[in-house]
Design an enzyme around this catalytic site. Structure first.
Site, mmCIF file in Angstrom:
data_model
loop_
_atom_site.group_PDB
_atom_site.id
_atom_site.type_symbol
_atom_site.label_atom_id
_atom_site.label_comp_id
_atom_site.label_asym_id
_atom_site.label_seq_id
_atom_site.Cartn_x
_atom_site.Cartn_y
_atom_site.Cartn_z
ATOM 1 N N HIS A 1 27.899 -38.770 -9.414
ATOM 2 C CA HIS A 1 27.665 -39.682 -10.464
ATOM 3 C C HIS A 1 27.405 -39.111 -11.280
ATOM 4 O O HIS A 1 26.656 -39.056 -12.368
ATOM 5 C CB HIS A 1 26.288 -39.784 -10.237
ATOM 6 C CG HIS A 1 25.843 -40.845 -8.992
ATOM 7 N ND1 HIS A 1 26.313 -42.382 -8.916
ATOM 8 C CD2 HIS A 1 26.445 -40.368 -7.178
ATOM 9 C CE1 HIS A 1 26.738 -42.615 -7.477
ATOM 10 N NE2 HIS A 1 26.712 -41.408 -6.261
ATOM 11 N N LYS B 1 6.848 -11.722 -16.393
ATOM 12 C CA LYS B 1 6.947 -11.499 -15.061
ATOM 13 C C LYS B 1 5.661 -12.669 -13.846
ATOM 14 O O LYS B 1 5.466 -13.539 -13.737
ATOM 15 C CB LYS B 1 6.252 -9.981 -13.907
ATOM 16 C CG LYS B 1 5.839 -10.440 -12.679
ATOM 17 C CD LYS B 1 7.356 -10.657 -11.628
ATOM 18 C CE LYS B 1 7.570 -10.607 -10.411
ATOM 19 N NZ LYS B 1 8.504 -11.560 -9.490
ATOM 20 N N LYS C 1 18.469 -18.040 -10.518
ATOM 21 C CA LYS C 1 18.793 -16.398 -10.444
ATOM 22 C C LYS C 1 19.565 -15.615 -10.731
ATOM 23 O O LYS C 1 20.200 -15.043 -11.790
ATOM 24 C CB LYS C 1 19.462 -16.122 -8.852
ATOM 25 C CG LYS C 1 18.144 -15.872 -7.922
ATOM 26 C CD LYS C 1 16.707 -15.310 -7.939
ATOM 27 C CE LYS C 1 15.623 -15.276 -9.074
ATOM 28 N NZ LYS C 1 14.709 -16.119 -8.625
ATOM 29 N N ASN D 1 -1.164 2.197 6.246
ATOM 30 C CA ASN D 1 -0.531 1.179 5.257
ATOM 31 C C ASN D 1 0.341 -0.232 6.164
ATOM 32 O O ASN D 1 0.639 0.846 7.211
ATOM 33 C CB ASN D 1 0.644 1.741 4.461
ATOM 34 C CG ASN D 1 2.200 0.853 4.217
ATOM 35 O OD1 ASN D 1 2.711 1.276 3.853
ATOM 36 N ND2 ASN D 1 1.972 -0.204 3.835
ATOM 37 N N GLY D 2 -0.143 -1.311 6.424
ATOM 38 C CA GLY D 2 0.484 -1.993 6.846
ATOM 39 C C GLY D 2 0.075 -3.103 7.423
ATOM 40 O O GLY D 2 -1.269 -3.217 7.017
ATOM 41 N N ARG E 1 3.550 -0.032 -5.503
ATOM 42 C CA ARG E 1 3.375 -0.248 -3.942
ATOM 43 C C ARG E 1 1.789 -1.384 -4.004
ATOM 44 O O ARG E 1 1.387 -1.835 -2.862
ATOM 45 C CB ARG E 1 3.030 0.521 -3.397
ATOM 46 C CG ARG E 1 4.440 1.706 -3.044
ATOM 47 C CD ARG E 1 4.662 2.712 -1.817
ATOM 48 N NE ARG E 1 4.283 1.661 -0.665
ATOM 49 C CZ ARG E 1 5.680 2.062 0.425
ATOM 50 N NH1 ARG E 1 7.085 1.589 -0.310
ATOM 51 N NH2 ARG E 1 5.489 1.497 1.622
ATOM 52 N N CYS F 1 0.905 -1.686 -0.216
ATOM 53 C CA CYS F 1 0.394 -0.074 -0.117
ATOM 54 C C CYS F 1 0.601 1.374 0.063
ATOM 55 O O CYS F 1 1.811 1.595 0.406
ATOM 56 C CB CYS F 1 -0.981 0.542 1.445
ATOM 57 S SG CYS F 1 -1.825 -1.902 1.586
ATOM 58 N N TRP G 1 -2.473 -2.263 -1.446
ATOM 59 C CA TRP G 1 -2.275 -4.139 -1.987
ATOM 60 C C TRP G 1 -2.868 -4.543 -0.487
ATOM 61 O O TRP G 1 -2.529 -4.126 0.107
ATOM 62 C CB TRP G 1 -0.623 -4.204 -2.152
ATOM 63 C CG TRP G 1 0.080 -5.488 -2.110
ATOM 64 C CD1 TRP G 1 0.296 -6.137 -0.575
ATOM 65 C CD2 TRP G 1 -0.127 -5.698 -2.827
ATOM 66 N NE1 TRP G 1 0.989 -7.164 -1.410
ATOM 67 C CE2 TRP G 1 0.649 -7.161 -2.527
ATOM 68 C CE3 TRP G 1 -0.003 -5.779 -4.881
ATOM 69 C CZ2 TRP G 1 1.172 -8.020 -3.156
ATOM 70 C CZ3 TRP G 1 -0.100 -6.849 -5.415
ATOM 71 C CH2 TRP G 1 1.363 -7.806 -4.719
ATOM 72 N N GLU H 1 18.868 -16.469 -14.912
ATOM 73 C CA GLU H 1 18.290 -16.146 -15.335
ATOM 74 C C GLU H 1 18.803 -14.461 -15.431
ATOM 75 O O GLU H 1 17.582 -13.234 -16.177
ATOM 76 C CB GLU H 1 16.505 -15.467 -14.174
ATOM 77 C CG GLU H 1 16.152 -16.179 -14.085
ATOM 78 C CD GLU H 1 14.764 -15.927 -12.672
ATOM 79 O OE1 GLU H 1 15.383 -16.415 -11.542
ATOM 80 O OE2 GLU H 1 13.688 -15.610 -13.722
ATOM 81 N N GLU I 1 18.007 -23.206 -6.915
ATOM 82 C CA GLU I 1 17.463 -21.567 -6.704
ATOM 83 C C GLU I 1 18.721 -20.435 -7.276
ATOM 84 O O GLU I 1 18.651 -19.329 -7.831
ATOM 85 C CB GLU I 1 16.761 -20.765 -5.789
ATOM 86 C CG GLU I 1 16.107 -19.682 -5.324
ATOM 87 C CD GLU I 1 15.467 -19.851 -6.451
ATOM 88 O OE1 GLU I 1 14.545 -20.005 -7.378
ATOM 89 O OE2 GLU I 1 15.147 -18.466 -6.705
HETATM 90 C C1 F6R Z 1 11.954 -16.999 -11.891
HETATM 91 C C2 F6R Z 1 10.112 -17.125 -11.562
HETATM 92 C C3 F6R Z 1 9.729 -17.733 -12.105
HETATM 93 C C4 F6R Z 1 8.236 -17.743 -11.374
HETATM 94 C C5 F6R Z 1 7.254 -18.497 -11.953
HETATM 95 C C6 F6R Z 1 5.748 -19.363 -11.154
HETATM 96 O O1 F6R Z 1 12.213 -15.679 -10.813
HETATM 97 O O2 F6R Z 1 9.591 -16.051 -10.399
HETATM 98 O O3 F6R Z 1 10.247 -18.891 -12.021
HETATM 99 O O4 F6R Z 1 8.834 -18.222 -10.044
HETATM 100 O O5 F6R Z 1 7.178 -18.214 -13.413
HETATM 101 O O6 F6R Z 1 6.212 -17.998 -10.941
HETATM 102 P P1 F6R Z 1 4.234 -17.974 -10.101
HETATM 103 O O7 F6R Z 1 5.002 -17.673 -8.586
HETATM 104 O O8 F6R Z 1 3.779 -16.118 -10.269
HETATM 105 O O9 F6R Z 1 3.283 -18.996 -9.650
#
Ligand code: F6R
Length: 609
Positions: A505, A604, A486, A98-99, A27, A2, A74, A489, A482
């Site tokens: 292996h 995203k 990262k 906000n909070g 936000r 928010c 939000w 990506e 992970e």
């Molecule tokens: C990696 C990333 C993606 C998401 C994936 C699932 O940094 O962001 O691998 O984790 O596309 O997305 P959600 O969590 O929104 O279902």
């Protein structure tokens, strides 16, 4: 998360507040609202959805007045809707917030007993009623705000108007950000600097427990007990775009740094330390169902799937339920066998990922119960799941997930504790001890972020590597995955994550002096085994970057680099070790000059198959 804005001065408040809200839309944008005071009348306009809807409303029905407050939401408590949009009004009190208010259930009960009637599902409306209740008694706006805030537990930044005292605007904060802007004959208050930057560059940062009372001619700072404070202003030199990122170069870095706050918000109100129990407000599955569970499925994509892999460790170890984990795009087409007394957990930041949504429908279609761990309130997955645990990470804008991931881990941990208690595999005393450790975690994460400069330096050393290998064992194997994801990506460097014990292996053949190998080797129950795996890499000339906990001098002379994270319980190591993974990928990508926040080919939210 928010965003809030307040204005008091000689100009019309509404365009100034709208402009501020536009710059705070990052936000949250589930709803927006505004209230101005015009000759003793509160002009409240609220609209669901993006700010544009509020702008259209104001175009048709302007809100006049030279003081006002505004909000972009939000959603946390209560779905996105006009009814839940701020400002909230109780009698002559109008408020934006906000909070998260942790003790809202008990406060609401008490206020209802006193005859207060609520029209929204929000925790915010409770603060408005609380202030109004005290105002009715004392007739003193300032005192009423102080008394109300003294009763509130949780996090807040508030901006409050009183229709009967139209020459005052009061703002206060605890745990959520709030900045004051000092103009010429006018004052601003907002969640973040960009909201005020086109009007003033003179800013005063409120600290927790501080309050400010504005009149058109002056502002007075005090603590919540009413003791006066003297505050110094700072001149902000940031450009407007820099300011939106809070001064950080990228949203991703800002979001990495937001993690202590995001974790604290996800834990807030849920850790019942004294009782040795966990409260999950939207679980919506009864204890008998949870006690009788024979199997749990965890389904997700990408980073959320990595969170699920850690979740499997938590649930099996603490709640003693067998867990099967699958990638959503696989699960949906493999005709899974879903027993009646099973639970399918969907993990998704966006709540809109097409494959995860399809997997949810597949589980429902087969008569299974579902629960989602989700960051976006009222998203498709949240709406269709039987139960929900929201992660309170706030909007994540950088495409590479960071704060959403660590808050997913916290949500899964809380769920494991809750199930552990219900299924009696966890004693109240053990739960208390685990919750005490969990509550320490935001501070430990803050400490971990101090590694920033060291990791930036390390990135310089390894930026030209063609490939990376990440190794971890047990609950740190998903963190190896992970870390590799990262890096891939955002830096476009090829990277693989492997279970450390599996290296011999196959992947050991890749090792030579040009291959950096990130080994997650903090002190835990598999420490000795991972050290042996690491020695195997060293013996073949691999460049080991070891992530250790505390001072691990023994490893120092064996490795190319050592990253030391604070010591935590081994079940919390996945959360703490995620931070150096994120920072390493981030700084390598920055050095390579890639588009960190919007890396090529990625979106995203993947809403198509
Ligand atoms: C990696 C990333 C993606 C998401 C994936 C699932 O940094 O962001 O691998 O984790 O596309 O997305 P959600 O969590 O929104 O279902």
């Amino acid at each position: 998360m928010c965003g809030i804005v307040g204005y008091i001065g000689l100009q019309q408040a509404s365009p100034i507040i709208l402009d501020g809200l536009r710059r705070l839309e990052y936000r949250g944008y589930d709803s927006a609202g505004i209230c101005t005071l015009d000759e003793g009348v509160a002009q409240i306009r609220r609209a669901q959805g993006k700010l544009l809807n509020l702008e259209n409303l104001l175009y048709d029905n302007p809100a006049r007045g030279t003081r006002g407050v505004g909000h972009t939401r939000w959603a946390t408590h209560g779905r996105p809707s006009e009814i839940n949009a701020h400002p909230h009004r109780a009698g002559s009190i109008v408020l934006v917030h906000n909070g998260i208010i942790e003790n809202y259930i008990s406060l609401k009960g008490r206020l209802q007993d006193l005859g207060h009637q609520f029209s929204s599902e929000t925790d915010t409306e409770i603060i408005a009623h609380l202030v109004e209740d005290h105002y009715r008694d004392s007739g003193d706006f300032e005192q009423a705000v102080r008394q109300a805030l003294a009763e509130v537990k949780g996090a807040y930044a508030v901006a409050i108007l009183c229709i009967d005292e139209p020459d005052k605007l009061i703002a206060a904060k605890l745990g959520s950000p709030l900045v004051v802007g000092q103009g010429k004959g006018e004052y601003f208050v907002a969640s973040d600097i960009p909201a005020m930057l086109s009007h003033t560059r003179e800013m005063i940062f409120l600290e927790d427990g501080e309050m400010v009372v504005f009149t058109p001619l002056a502002m007075r700072f005090s603590d919540l007990a009413g003791n006066p404070l003297t505050k110094q202003s700072k001149t902000i030199t940031w450009s407007p775009t820099m300011a939106e990122k809070g001064g950080y170069r990228h949203f991703m870095l800002k979001e990495i740094y937001e993690q202590p706050r995001a974790l604290a918000d996800t834990i807030a109100g849920r850790a019942l330390v004294e009782e040795g129990d966990v409260y999950l407000e939207d679980l919506d599955l009864d204890d008998a169902q949870l006690a009788g569970l024979e199997k749990i499925f965890i389904i997700a994509c990408g980073t959320s799937w990595h969170a699920g892999l850690v979740g499997k460790f938590y649930l099996e170890k603490i709640a003693r339920v067998p867990v099967e984990i699958d990638i959503a795009s696989e699960f949906r087409y493999r005709d899974p066998i879903i027993p009646a007394n099973s639970l399918t957990i969907l993990v998704s930041q966006s709540g809109e990922t097409a494959d995860t949504l399809a997997a949810l429908r597949e589980a429902h279609g087969k008569g299974g119960k579902t629960l989602c761990i989700c960051n976006v309130v009222d998203s498709s997955i949240a709406r269709e799941s039987d139960g929900i645990i929201y992660t309170h990470a706030g909007p994540e804008i950088g495409v590479a997930s960071t704060k959403a991931f660590t808050t997913q881990l916290v949500a899964l941990y809380l769920l494991a504790l809750k199930l552990g208690r219900i299924r009696r595999s966890l004693s109240a005393a053990d739960c208390q001890a685990r919750l005490a450790d969990l509550l320490e975690l935001p501070r430990k994460l803050e400490e971990t972020l101090e590694l920033d400069a060291e990791i930036e330096e390390l990135a310089r050393e390894f930026v030209n590597a063609r490939d990376f290998l990440y190794l971890g064992r047990g609950n740190l194997y998903p963190i190896a995955l992970e870390g590799a994801l990262k890096l891939k990506e955002i830096s476009y460097i090829h990277a693989e994550g492997y279970p450390a014990g599996e290296m011999k292996h196959g992947p050991i053949a890749l090792i030579d002096e040009d291959l950096p190998v990130v080994v997650l080797v903090p002190r835990n129950s598999t420490y000795d085994k991972v050290v042996s795996n690491m020695e195997e890499v060293c013996a073949r000339g691999g460049q080991v970057i070891a992530v250790v906990s505390g001072d691990d001098e023994e490893l120092l002379d064996k490795v190319a680099a050592l990253i030391s994270v604070p010591t935590v319980d081994e079940d919390l190591l996945p959360i703490i070790t995620s931070v150096p993974m994120q920072l390493l990928a981030y700084y390598i990508a920055v050095l390579k000059g890639t588009d960190v926040d919007q890396p090529r080919n990625l979106a995203k939210s993947v809403t198509v198959e």
